[in-house]
Design a protein around this motif. Sequence first.
Motif, PDB file in Angstrom:
ATOM      1  N   GLU A 187       0.686  -1.288   0.097  1.00 17.64           N
ATOM      2  CA  GLU A 187      -0.060  -0.083   0.149  1.00 17.64           C
ATOM      3  C   GLU A 187       0.841   1.274   0.012  1.00 17.64           C
ATOM      4  N   GLY A 213       1.941   2.368  -3.677  1.00 18.78           N
ATOM      5  CA  GLY A 213       1.009   2.561  -4.469  1.00 18.78           C
ATOM      6  C   GLY A 213       1.248   4.157  -4.931  1.00 18.78           C
ATOM      7  N   ARG A 234      -1.541  -7.124  -4.407  1.00 19.80           N
ATOM      8  CA  ARG A 234      -2.278  -6.387  -3.546  1.00 19.80           C
ATOM      9  C   ARG A 234      -3.696  -6.746  -3.353  1.00 19.80           C
TER      10      ARG A 234
END
Length: 234
Positions: free
Chosen positions: A92, A95, A176
């Motif tokens: 994350e 990202g 993910r």
Amino acid sequence: MDTPRYWGVIPAAGQGTRMGAGRPKQYLELAGRRVLEHTLERLAADPRIAGIVVALGPDDADWGRLAIPAGVEVRTVTGGAERCHSVLNALESLGGRAAPTDWVLVHDAARPCLRPADLSRLLDTLADDPVGGLLALPVRDTMKRAGTGDRVEATVDRAGLWHALTPQMFRLRALREALGKAIAAGVLVTDEAAAMEWAGHRPRLVVGAGDNLKITRPEDLPLAEYYLARQFQG
Ligand code: C5P
């Protein structure tokens, strides 16, 4: 489509209780340095790695004392309760910088003997793969399944059985999503490939060297030291 980049993720938020040492195994001393220093250097050895994210335990007191390899950007995030949560946190955090189709290589903090040649072969072999895959090693011992009282219930055919090693290399968005959905469904996968399998993919097995051991028990440290010394002799 832009050429995909490669990112490293090192889950290093475990406590390593099986070691029986006073500190997590990634911070134990190995050949004059910390285990995690070796691991970072090994993963940064391929110039295609654009950056590395390390997931640390919330009470980590040792990271700040490590020597970080030059030439690659290394960032940290706080890990989670299990390895899969730590990896998801790291993904994350990537990202904002990485593209959804960039490759991510997840490598255990406790595997300091990864050979640079294995790393680059993994990248080369999987560069055009639709799914990705992992370094792995065919099982060589005869395998037994235990029943009650540690008595053998069955001999398992070892043909087709492999040890899953790391790095494990998948596309950022696919991994993910697979990890996020597995965790949401209550499936605590023990490696990234298992999350991808759970999502219906079939990761590719790429043969790696057997000295890429995961430091787990006290006797693994001298063995890793021996492997490192031998690798340096070429
Ligand atoms: O305990 P085990 O050897 O399976 O851990 C594999 C890797 O996952 C280690 O590098 C460990 O630091 C990491 N880990 C983590 N977060 C956890 C548990 C383990 O990053 N909660």
